[in-house]
Design a protein around this motif. Structure first.
Motif, PDB file in Angstrom:
ATOM      1  N   GLY A 124       0.778  -1.220   0.000  1.00 41.59           N
ATOM      2  CA  GLY A 124       0.000   0.000   0.000  1.00 41.59           C
ATOM      3  C   GLY A 124       0.812   1.274   0.000  1.00 41.59           C
ATOM      4  O   GLY A 124       0.244   2.375   0.003  1.00 41.59           O
ATOM      5  N   TRP A 125       2.148   1.153  -0.025  1.00 40.22           N
ATOM      6  CA  TRP A 125       2.997   2.334   0.065  1.00 40.22           C
ATOM      7  C   TRP A 125       3.791   2.598  -1.215  1.00 40.22           C
ATOM      8  O   TRP A 125       4.722   3.406  -1.211  1.00 40.22           O
ATOM      9  N   GLY A 126       3.469   1.929  -2.331  1.00 37.51           N
ATOM     10  CA  GLY A 126       4.134   2.218  -3.588  1.00 37.51           C
ATOM     11  C   GLY A 126       3.738   3.574  -4.137  1.00 37.51           C
ATOM     12  O   GLY A 126       2.742   4.185  -3.715  1.00 37.51           O
ATOM     13  N   TRP A 127       4.500   4.063  -5.102  1.00 36.38           N
ATOM     14  CA  TRP A 127       4.267   5.405  -5.658  1.00 36.38           C
ATOM     15  C   TRP A 127       2.858   5.571  -6.198  1.00 36.38           C
ATOM     16  O   TRP A 127       2.201   6.583  -5.945  1.00 36.38           O
ATOM     17  N   ASP A 128       2.379   4.601  -6.933  1.00 33.47           N
ATOM     18  CA  ASP A 128       1.036   4.732  -7.504  1.00 33.47           C
ATOM     19  C   ASP A 128      -0.034   4.808  -6.429  1.00 33.47           C
ATOM     20  O   ASP A 128      -1.112   5.361  -6.652  1.00 33.47           O
ATOM     21  N   GLU A 129       0.262   4.260  -5.242  1.00 34.23           N
ATOM     22  CA  GLU A 129      -0.709   4.269  -4.146  1.00 34.23           C
ATOM     23  C   GLU A 129      -0.609   5.540  -3.297  1.00 34.23           C
ATOM     24  O   GLU A 129      -1.617   6.014  -2.746  1.00 34.23           O
ATOM     25  N   VAL A 130       0.600   6.111  -3.177  1.00 36.88           N
ATOM     26  CA  VAL A 130       0.726   7.319  -2.350  1.00 36.88           C
ATOM     27  C   VAL A 130       0.500   8.602  -3.149  1.00 36.88           C
ATOM     28  O   VAL A 130       0.187   9.649  -2.559  1.00 36.88           O
ATOM     29  N   LEU A 131       0.638   8.555  -4.480  1.00 35.17           N
ATOM     30  CA  LEU A 131       0.432   9.758  -5.279  1.00 35.17           C
ATOM     31  C   LEU A 131      -0.949  10.376  -5.054  1.00 35.17           C
ATOM     32  O   LEU A 131      -1.057  11.605  -4.886  1.00 35.17           O
ATOM     33  N   PRO A 132      -2.043   9.591  -5.004  1.00 35.97           N
ATOM     34  CA  PRO A 132      -3.349  10.215  -4.705  1.00 35.97           C
ATOM     35  C   PRO A 132      -3.391  10.884  -3.332  1.00 35.97           C
ATOM     36  O   PRO A 132      -4.133  11.865  -3.144  1.00 35.97           O
ATOM     37  N   LEU A 133      -2.592  10.385  -2.388  1.00 35.34           N
ATOM     38  CA  LEU A 133      -2.557  10.999  -1.058  1.00 35.34           C
ATOM     39  C   LEU A 133      -1.833  12.339  -1.114  1.00 35.34           C
ATOM     40  O   LEU A 133      -2.250  13.305  -0.457  1.00 35.34           O
ATOM     41  N   GLU A 138      -3.015  18.808  -1.674  1.00 39.94           N
ATOM     42  CA  GLU A 138      -2.274  19.844  -2.381  1.00 39.94           C
ATOM     43  C   GLU A 138      -3.177  20.866  -3.072  1.00 39.94           C
ATOM     44  O   GLU A 138      -4.145  20.515  -3.737  1.00 39.94           O
ATOM     45  N   ARG A 139      -2.802  22.152  -2.929  1.00 42.38           N
ATOM     46  CA  ARG A 139      -3.403  23.235  -3.720  1.00 42.38           C
ATOM     47  C   ARG A 139      -2.252  23.853  -4.526  1.00 42.38           C
ATOM     48  O   ARG A 139      -1.545  24.754  -4.060  1.00 42.38           O
ATOM     49  N   HIS A 140      -2.051  23.317  -5.716  1.00 39.31           N
ATOM     50  CA  HIS A 140      -0.870  23.629  -6.527  1.00 39.31           C
ATOM     51  C   HIS A 140      -1.093  24.883  -7.354  1.00 39.31           C
ATOM     52  O   HIS A 140      -2.214  25.180  -7.774  1.00 39.31           O
ATOM     53  N   PHE A 141      -0.002  25.618  -7.606  1.00 38.51           N
ATOM     54  CA  PHE A 141      -0.100  26.865  -8.361  1.00 38.51           C
ATOM     55  C   PHE A 141      -0.404  26.642  -9.844  1.00 38.51           C
ATOM     56  O   PHE A 141      -0.854  27.566 -10.530  1.00 38.51           O
ATOM     57  N   GLY A 142      -0.157  25.430 -10.350  1.00 38.28           N
ATOM     58  CA  GLY A 142      -0.385  25.160 -11.763  1.00 38.28           C
ATOM     59  C   GLY A 142      -1.778  24.625 -12.022  1.00 38.28           C
ATOM     60  O   GLY A 142      -2.699  24.755 -11.213  1.00 38.28           O
ATOM     61  N   ALA A 143      -1.914  23.984 -13.163  1.00 44.26           N
ATOM     62  CA  ALA A 143      -3.207  23.418 -13.548  1.00 44.26           C
ATOM     63  C   ALA A 143      -3.384  22.035 -12.933  1.00 44.26           C
ATOM     64  O   ALA A 143      -2.421  21.352 -12.582  1.00 44.26           O
ATOM     65  N   GLU A 144      -4.632  21.631 -12.802  1.00 43.23           N
ATOM     66  CA  GLU A 144      -4.947  20.261 -12.368  1.00 43.23           C
ATOM     67  C   GLU A 144      -4.313  19.280 -13.350  1.00 43.23           C
ATOM     68  O   GLU A 144      -4.346  19.476 -14.569  1.00 43.23           O
ATOM     69  N   SER A 145      -3.710  18.218 -12.817  1.00 44.61           N
ATOM     70  CA  SER A 145      -3.049  17.240 -13.675  1.00 44.61           C
ATOM     71  C   SER A 145      -3.009  15.898 -12.962  1.00 44.61           C
ATOM     72  O   SER A 145      -3.476  15.764 -11.826  1.00 44.61           O
ATOM     73  N   ASP A 146      -2.434  14.904 -13.630  1.00 47.38           N
ATOM     74  CA  ASP A 146      -2.300  13.594 -13.008  1.00 47.38           C
ATOM     75  C   ASP A 146      -1.421  13.652 -11.764  1.00 47.38           C
ATOM     76  O   ASP A 146      -1.559  12.814 -10.870  1.00 47.38           O
ATOM     77  N   HIS A 147      -0.524  14.619 -11.699  1.00 50.89           N
ATOM     78  CA  HIS A 147       0.412  14.703 -10.582  1.00 50.89           C
ATOM     79  C   HIS A 147       0.035  15.761  -9.559  1.00 50.89           C
ATOM     80  O   HIS A 147       0.540  15.738  -8.430  1.00 50.89           O
ATOM     81  N   HIS A 148      -0.831  16.698  -9.914  1.00 46.42           N
ATOM     82  CA  HIS A 148      -1.099  17.814  -9.019  1.00 46.42           C
ATOM     83  C   HIS A 148      -2.584  18.110  -8.920  1.00 46.42           C
ATOM     84  O   HIS A 148      -3.345  17.912  -9.873  1.00 46.42           O
ATOM     85  N   SER A 149      -2.963  18.616  -7.739  1.00 45.66           N
ATOM     86  CA  SER A 149      -4.336  19.008  -7.480  1.00 45.66           C
ATOM     87  C   SER A 149      -4.374  20.490  -7.144  1.00 45.66           C
ATOM     88  O   SER A 149      -3.409  21.047  -6.594  1.00 45.66           O
ATOM     89  N   ILE A 150      -5.477  21.124  -7.451  1.00 44.66           N
ATOM     90  CA  ILE A 150      -5.665  22.530  -7.082  1.00 44.66           C
ATOM     91  C   ILE A 150      -6.788  22.679  -6.054  1.00 44.66           C
ATOM     92  O   ILE A 150      -7.255  23.788  -5.787  1.00 44.66           O
ATOM     93  N   GLU A 151      -7.177  21.555  -5.424  1.00 46.52           N
ATOM     94  CA  GLU A 151      -8.327  21.557  -4.522  1.00 46.52           C
ATOM     95  C   GLU A 151      -7.970  21.395  -3.046  1.00 46.52           C
ATOM     96  O   GLU A 151      -8.825  21.562  -2.187  1.00 46.52           O
TER      97      GLU A 151
END
Length: 541
Positions: A124-133, A138-151
């Motif tokens: 449960g601690w692999g990259w694909d599993e922790v990336l959603p966490l 995260e409220r990122h300065f860029g656009a919403e993407s697979d790697h970043h959230s703005i919410e």
């Protein structure tokens, strides 16, 4: 103060979940768990309020470190690998924990770090599993993407300043063959670029602002500060609550569901040991009755050692000369007051480089923090002539140390031995790192600035000499982890669900659970661990 057997212990009531520590992970956990208004949560913090200007003005980190109100003021034991030097070891002493005094850099590490955790037996601690966490908070300065959230609640912004000389260093790194990076947080951080920071419009955005302020309006969350945990309360192998001390005396709080330790890589093992949980030899020295044997408590301490090389330059401005005069300082203060930008909005490090110390490395194994300033040490005055600090740290050291309680008195600072540069591999990476910094500053692109090596000082280039110089200039970058690591081997302290092995009703959720240190700064991973812990606690009840 140690507990007296005759001292009265007042009943502090019962909560579903008791969280110890209002730092990066504990603040997230308190927020997520209290979203269900039927779940009552008590958050216990030994420090106090973060309402101090040096917490919120970004450059204030220089003054927060060592400040008795903001920093616990720990020191390491003399470190053999650093020629017997003892280092300061800052830990946050306010709401928000270390997120209130850290460098504000938002850095997740590398995907391979988390896949390695998973492959060590931590499902449960692999990259694909922790990336959603990571994305959840995260409220990122860029656009919403697979790697970043703005919410999310944790603001991640671009730095609000540029130093032309740092742009030139970035160009020199590319001249060496290091690619430009637009995003250090997509799983492969190799490259050169400016660090993203946890700020909001030039003001520090710590875990208190991000997670506690929204949650503290809820009626099911209670936060107590100035409350120093003395020990966990056990009934056999079940943790039933917490004994803590505040200004009014001793209190016992009952945890109906569980207790979650979020006191950090130094605080968490100390609390376990004062509760009789740990290595029998350590507990005997403390004269604490053994309640539960766990040989790994306090062991496996890992940290990033930075080598702060310094180069004098000509023909470019740095903070050294800009802040040298009263007029210069006044201009800096006015720029921050009017625009929330300029040197007072600076994170400790602006330009980052992730690269390989030698071609045999399979991925980036060193991290640069390049700063347009120089000083002898934190808290010391800036040098008077223009210079750059070109710090390099080994991202994945093989040296490990320990942190243990020294007294049954919870107010006594623990012993901390990071054991830096204890292995041949770490000494070789240190030598290669100094060589790498020299090559960077010797690039043709920087020739017009006439860089001159001030620290450690130009000279011999053999491994032994460079390792000795690294021992003279090395210092912590404040990333302790691993002292209650998760895993399945005899020295593991928790399982992959963060439950303490062999006990019931207690989890650990902070950087102490990392089996191996991440390849970058540790605040973002601590927030992610808080998110993971919240999922696990909610799934259990």
């Amino acid at each position: 103060m140690a507990m007296s057997s005759a001292e009265a212990v007042a009943d502090f009531g019962s909560y579903d979940v008791v969280i110890i520590g209002a730092g990066s992970a504990g603040s997230v956990l308190a927020n997520r768990l209290t979203a269900n208004l039927r779940r009552t949560v008590l958050l216990i913090e030994a420090g106090g309020s973060d309402n101090h200007p040096w917490v919120h003005i970004p450059v204030g980190y220089l003054f927060a470190i060592g400040h008795p109100r903001l920093d616990w003021g720990f020191r390491t034991e003399p470190v053999p690998g650093l020629n017997g030097r003892s280092l300061i070891y800052p830990r946050g002493k306010v709401l928000g924990g270390c997120s209130s005094i850290n460098g504000m850099i938002y850095m997740r590490g590398q995907a391979q770090d988390y896949d390695d955790w998973r492959d060590l037996g931590n499902a449960g601690w692999g990259w694909d599993e922790v990336l959603p966490l990571f994305r959840r908070s995260e409220r990122h300065f860029g656009a919403e993407s697979d790697h970043h959230s703005i919410e999310g609640e944790l603001r991640v912004e671009e730095q609000r300043l540029r130093w032309p000389i740092l742009d030139e260093v970035a160009q020199a790194a590319q001249q060496m063959g290091i690619r430009a990076s637009a995003d250090f947080n997509a799983g492969d951080n190799e490259g050169v670029g400016y660090f993203p920071v946890n700020q909001r419009s030039g003001i520090r955005w710590n875990a208190r602002k991000a997670f506690l302020d929204p949650a503290r309006r809820r009626p099911n969350l209670r936060i107590v500060t100035g409350a120093h945990v003395q020990r966990l309360a056990l009934d056999g192998k079940r943790v039933t609550g917490v004994i803590f001390r505040d200004r009014s005396g001793l209190h016992r709080v009952h945890a109906g569901q569980e207790v979650v330790l979020c006191a950090g890589a130094i605080g968490t093992p100390q609390i376990l040991e004062l509760s009789g949980i740990g290595r029998p030899d350590v507990l005997r020295r403390l004269r604490v009755p053994v309640q539960h044997v766990l040989q790994g408590v306090g062991e496996n301490l890992q940290d990033h050692l930075q080598l702060r090389t310094i180069f004098a330059i000509k023909g470019a401005r740095t903070l050294n000369d800009r802040a040298r005069t009263l007029w210069g300082k006044a201009g800096i203060a006015l720029e921050y007051a009017l625009k929330r930008s300029g040197p007072m909005a600076m994170a400790p490090s602006q330009l980052g480089i992730f690269t390989r110390s030698d071609p045999g490395q399979t991925r980036a194994n060193i991290e640069y923090h390049v700063q347009p300033l120089s000083l002898d040490a934190f808290g010391q005055p800036l040098h008077t002539t223009p210079a750059l600090t070109v710090s390099v740290c080994n991202l994945r050291p093989t040296s490990t140390g320990w942190s243990h309680a020294v007294s049954p008195d919870a107010g006594m600072a623990p012993q901390i031995q990071p054991n830096y540069l204890a292995t041949d591999e770490d000494r070789k990476v240190a030598a290669d790192s100094i060589r790498h910094a020299r090559r960077l500053m010797a690039q043709p692109h920087l020739a017009r600035f006439s860089p001159i090596e001030i620290k450690p000082g130009a000279g011999a280039d053999d491994d032994d000499t460079l390792a000795r110089l690294a021992a003279e200039i090395g210092t912590t970058i404040f990333h302790p982890v691993g002292t209650a690591r998760m895993g399945t081997d005899p020295l593991a302290v928790t399982d992959a669900q963060l439950n303490v092995h062999g006990l019931f009703g207690v989890r650990i959720a902070d950087c102490s659970v990392m089996p191996r240190i991440v390849s970058g700064n540790t605040h973002a991973p601590a927030v992610m661990i808080g998110e993971k812990a919240a999922e696990l606690v909610m799934a259990a009840g």
